[in-house]
Enzyme design. Sequence first.
Site, short mmCIF file in Angstrom:
data_model
loop_
_atom_site.label_atom_id
_atom_site.label_comp_id
_atom_site.label_asym_id
_atom_site.label_seq_id
_atom_site.Cartn_x
_atom_site.Cartn_y
_atom_site.Cartn_z
N ASN A 8 93.04 59.49 100.58
CA ASN A 8 93.31 60.25 99.47
C ASN A 8 93.55 61.74 99.78
OD1 ASN A 8 93.85 61.05 96.61
ND2 ASN A 8 91.73 60.14 95.91
N HIS A 46 99.50 58.82 90.22
CA HIS A 46 98.85 59.57 91.67
C HIS A 46 99.40 58.72 92.81
CE1 HIS A 46 96.04 61.75 93.99
NE2 HIS A 46 95.28 60.98 94.34
#
Length: 510
Positions: A463, A441
């Site tokens: 995020n 990620h």
Amino acid sequence: MGSGNSRPDPALDEKLAERLQAITMASKNGIDEYVYVAEKNCNVRHHGKSKTRLMQVAAGDRGPRGQDISIDGVGEWEKKLLLDPKNQLALSALSNNNPMDILSSRAAKIADTQTFNVKISHEGGPVTNQRSSGRCWLFAATNVFRVALMRKYNLKEFQLSQAWLFFWDKIEKSNYFLESIIETADDEEIDGRLVQELMAGPVGDGGQWDMVANLVKKYGLVPQTLYPDSYNAMNSAIMGHLITTKLREDALILRGLVSSRTTSSDIIQKAKLKMLEEIHLILTLMLGPPPTPNKCFTWDYYDADGKFHSLSTDPMSFASSLSSAAAVRANGGTDVNKLFSLVNDPRNEYGRLLTVDRLGNVKGGRPTAYVNVQMKTLKAAAIAMLKVDLPVFFGCDVGKYSSSSLGIMDTALVDYELAFNVKLGMSKAQRLLTKESAMTHAMVLTGVHLGERGEPVRWRVENSWGEDAGTKGYFVMSDAWMDEFVYQAVVDPRFVSKETRDVIKQDPIV
């Protein structure tokens, strides 16, 4: 990063609880309270008798033959386990709840606060959301790019089109895959390791910083308002499966053409272009026709003071404006188009340039490469970037010791040893070697809290899972978690030593 949806699946968090629920309490009398309950369809008949089916696995026998699991032996394990009152308590708690809720450390929750003594002044907004796609790397990269553009154009909120880069990435990856198939057709068997690896993921959602750089250099950037997410950008699985199936079929055709020996390279390339035209058709119908890369668009917007503006430019010029004198000044002297990747891979020698064989998107473009450094070098560069008000793209293994609801990534967050009496003690290198961990990620660093001696304590993370994750979309990462599960940071070359900068000139190690 992000070949699939990089958000941890809540179902995985509950899997352990479901398995533990196979052991249930039958009465209220000592150890006999607990009875093993078999799974559905777990009984098979042998010679008229019912026997519990157990998986045949190799045990710790050092001899040439494996050893079956003994049903009686498993029974003894269960007796021994349930003699301990602590295990009985753990059984009651863990079999009826999400283990993450039971095992989360209160101390970690208290320590991991959203307070930082170094934080960039302009984090960008709104908080982005990649939805059910593996586009984290595109979101992280555009979240870095947009800060420079927001400063340049005095914007309160702004998003670049992630779908724009997604569209062209799929086209380029398809070509990259088909060219790799042509290149390997003579020397590699179809069931060989290399071709099988190529076939496994011809055109996944994931990618790396250098791949973003390739797309921006070739196709430029556009505001999201001009090419917003379609349903299939936000939910990419069906499109991905369709393109993957088509490319695998195309690969067989191309291998056949190459092996015929009578087919010219021109005919092979014409066949490949026809295949790419079909991929383009699928993408256009599922993502929508994108703006033409070499034609002007008009972008109307309001600045942070509410003043209306209208800008006519093209995608390439819009991207190039990130390197303009005004943009570089607005970013404290940093040209975001010149950032490069540091990586921490303790399996390999530090001070070396690393790459991954056949990992890329644009054929003939910038290779995917990383300068391998110690964590102290990577963190020092990230801190230097934050101190001059710059966000930092980074790659990590987001699913380990983390909670998306709490917005915490901390090695102290979950105490598995307390609950299960098992020790998990692999090093970072060992986790990479055994595939226990990988870079899954990409996100963005926007702040850090430094201790009295200037050492990092915790980091603020932007995020791309929407405002419902973490604290309105932001996470806290402990420095200990960073040491163990962060692998990459993309930085300005001026924040590392000349020795580190010069590594990029080396021939990369695969």
